[in-house]
Design a protein around this motif. Structure first.
Motif, mmCIF file in Angstrom:
data_model
loop_
_atom_site.group_PDB
_atom_site.id
_atom_site.type_symbol
_atom_site.label_atom_id
_atom_site.label_comp_id
_atom_site.label_asym_id
_atom_site.label_seq_id
_atom_site.Cartn_x
_atom_site.Cartn_y
_atom_site.Cartn_z
ATOM 1 N N LEU A 47 49.290 -22.570 -24.504
ATOM 2 C CA LEU A 47 50.748 -22.634 -24.639
ATOM 3 C C LEU A 47 51.213 -24.049 -24.959
ATOM 4 O O LEU A 47 52.146 -24.239 -25.753
ATOM 5 C CB LEU A 47 51.414 -22.131 -23.360
ATOM 6 N N SER A 75 51.996 -16.210 -11.636
ATOM 7 C CA SER A 75 50.687 -16.259 -12.288
ATOM 8 C C SER A 75 49.564 -16.594 -11.313
ATOM 9 O O SER A 75 48.550 -15.892 -11.276
ATOM 10 C CB SER A 75 50.705 -17.298 -13.432
ATOM 11 N N THR A 168 63.410 -16.048 -11.071
ATOM 12 C CA THR A 168 63.649 -16.614 -12.400
ATOM 13 C C THR A 168 65.122 -16.520 -12.754
ATOM 14 O O THR A 168 65.715 -17.471 -13.297
ATOM 15 C CB THR A 168 62.806 -15.873 -13.453
ATOM 16 N N ARG A 181 59.388 -20.498 -24.117
ATOM 17 C CA ARG A 181 58.041 -21.036 -24.319
ATOM 18 C C ARG A 181 57.764 -22.186 -23.347
ATOM 19 O O ARG A 181 56.664 -22.301 -22.800
ATOM 20 C CB ARG A 181 57.875 -21.504 -25.758
ATOM 21 N N ALA A 184 57.155 -20.637 -19.946
ATOM 22 C CA ALA A 184 55.823 -20.047 -19.866
ATOM 23 C C ALA A 184 54.758 -21.124 -19.687
ATOM 24 O O ALA A 184 53.857 -20.995 -18.848
ATOM 25 C CB ALA A 184 55.541 -19.230 -21.126
ATOM 26 N N SER A 187 55.035 -22.676 -16.205
ATOM 27 C CA SER A 187 54.568 -21.774 -15.154
ATOM 28 C C SER A 187 53.041 -21.752 -15.097
ATOM 29 O O SER A 187 52.455 -21.684 -14.006
ATOM 30 C CB SER A 187 55.116 -20.360 -15.383
ATOM 31 N N GLN A 188 52.384 -21.816 -16.251
ATOM 32 C CA GLN A 188 50.919 -21.864 -16.253
ATOM 33 C C GLN A 188 50.410 -23.187 -15.682
ATOM 34 O O GLN A 188 49.363 -23.235 -15.031
ATOM 35 C CB GLN A 188 50.381 -21.653 -17.666
ATOM 36 N N THR A 228 46.912 -14.373 -22.373
ATOM 37 C CA THR A 228 47.934 -15.141 -21.667
ATOM 38 C C THR A 228 48.788 -15.928 -22.654
ATOM 39 O O THR A 228 49.974 -15.642 -22.822
ATOM 40 C CB THR A 228 47.294 -16.079 -20.633
ATOM 41 N N TYR A 232 52.123 -14.200 -24.505
ATOM 42 C CA TYR A 232 53.457 -14.686 -24.174
ATOM 43 C C TYR A 232 54.297 -14.854 -25.441
ATOM 44 O O TYR A 232 55.470 -14.468 -25.482
ATOM 45 C CB TYR A 232 53.380 -16.026 -23.443
#
Length: 303
Positions: A47, A75, A168, A181, A184, A187-188, A228, A232
């Motif tokens: 990502l 996650s 969220t 984006r 995402a 969060s990872q 993943t 996304y």
């Protein structure tokens, strides 16, 4: 819905359905903690690379802590639970139980976030619980004893997804929002930081791992970069194209793909009674995510 949207929806469901097969391969080889960490780490790397290539925003507008915590809830914990379940359950079981996410969202929303619980959604929750009972009691008693811990892990994961959805909205959407984006990727990163100490502990004190297993590495790379990071991006394009409500139909499509990949590549044979429970859970999901007439009347039309 355009043909391209349908193709994107099917491809996304195929990717997410395949994630359970990849975890089923990697987790017994590398261990649940190592597999979960490598998934979120490669997801973060993928990502971050996509954001760099697409010149996306790395700004969190004062929401960095919330984004990192969401990564843990949305996650870190769920992926660890699914990796544990992958050591105990066929991929098809995990894929079907993943479909209980909307049902969990309804229950958690009603209990902790003052969400209205309509008769239709209540029926969906009850139906979903019946489906879980049918799946849990599938097979003989010895099999049920083995499957139950894995099923509990899957339900913990979907409960985390349900909580994360409401947080969220509260932490991100109601505070000015954030590029999807960037959210995402952040969060990872949060999930990676959360699992890093467990990963280090597993390397230093856990069982010896044979890291030279090419099939397991390919599965970890696939679940990180494809299921993943790439998934996304496909999902965000889908939401932008057909709206969030229609995008939820992917929930119905993930279980068939999960069962299909397990049957094709892992030689998983599931009893006929399993599919009865799976059908009941799919009915529950439909009851939960399809709006009532009053809700449809209040929703803007998506073209």
């Amino acid at each position: 819905m355009q043909k391209s949207d349908i193709a994107r929806l099917l491809f996304l469901a195929a990717l997410w359905g395949a994630s359970f097969m990849f975890m089923r391969i990697a987790s017994p080889a590398f261990g649940a903690i190592n597999t979960a960490f490598l998934r979120v780490f490669f997801g973060f790397c993928g990502l971050a690379t996509i954001l760099l290539v697409m010149r996306g925003s790395f700004r969190f507008d004062g929401k960095m802590k919330q984004v990192l915590l969401l990564g843990v809830i949305n996650s870190g914990i769920p992926f660890l639970m699914y990796c544990i379940a992958a050591q105990l359950l066929p991929a098809g079981y995990s894929a079907i139980l993943n479909a209980t996410t909307p049902m969990m969202g309804v229950m958690i929303g009603a209990l902790f976030f003052a969400e209205a619980l309509t008769l239709k959604k209540s029926a969906g929750v009850v139906t979903g619980l019946l489906g879980i009972i049918l799946i849990t009691t599938t097979g003989n008693a010895s099999e049920a004893h083995i499957l139950l811990p894995g099923i509990v892990c899957c339900l913990i994961a979907t409960a985390c997804y349900g909580v994360a959805g409401f947080l969220t909205r509260r932490w991100i959407n109601q505070r000015g929002g954030l590029d999807a984006r960037t959210l995402a990727m952040g969060s990872q990163l949060g999930a990676t930081l959360f699992l890093l100490p467990f990963f280090i502990g597993s390397l230093t004190t856990g069982p010896q791992v044979q890291w030279g297993q090419s099939e397991a590495w390919l599965s970890v790379l696939a679940v990180g970069f494809l299921c993943t990071a790439a998934a996304y991006i496909f999902y965000f394009h889908l939401v932008a194209s057909i709206g969030p409500l229609r995008s939820l139909t992917v929930t119905f499509l993930i279980p068939p793909f999960g069962v299909l990949w397990g049957w094709l590549f892992l030689d998983e044979a599931l009893p006929g009674s399993f599919f009865i429970g799976a059908a009941v859970i799919c009915l529950a999901v439909w009851l939960v995510i399809t709006p009532s007439r009053a809700e449809r009347a209040n929703q803007p039309q998506v073209k």
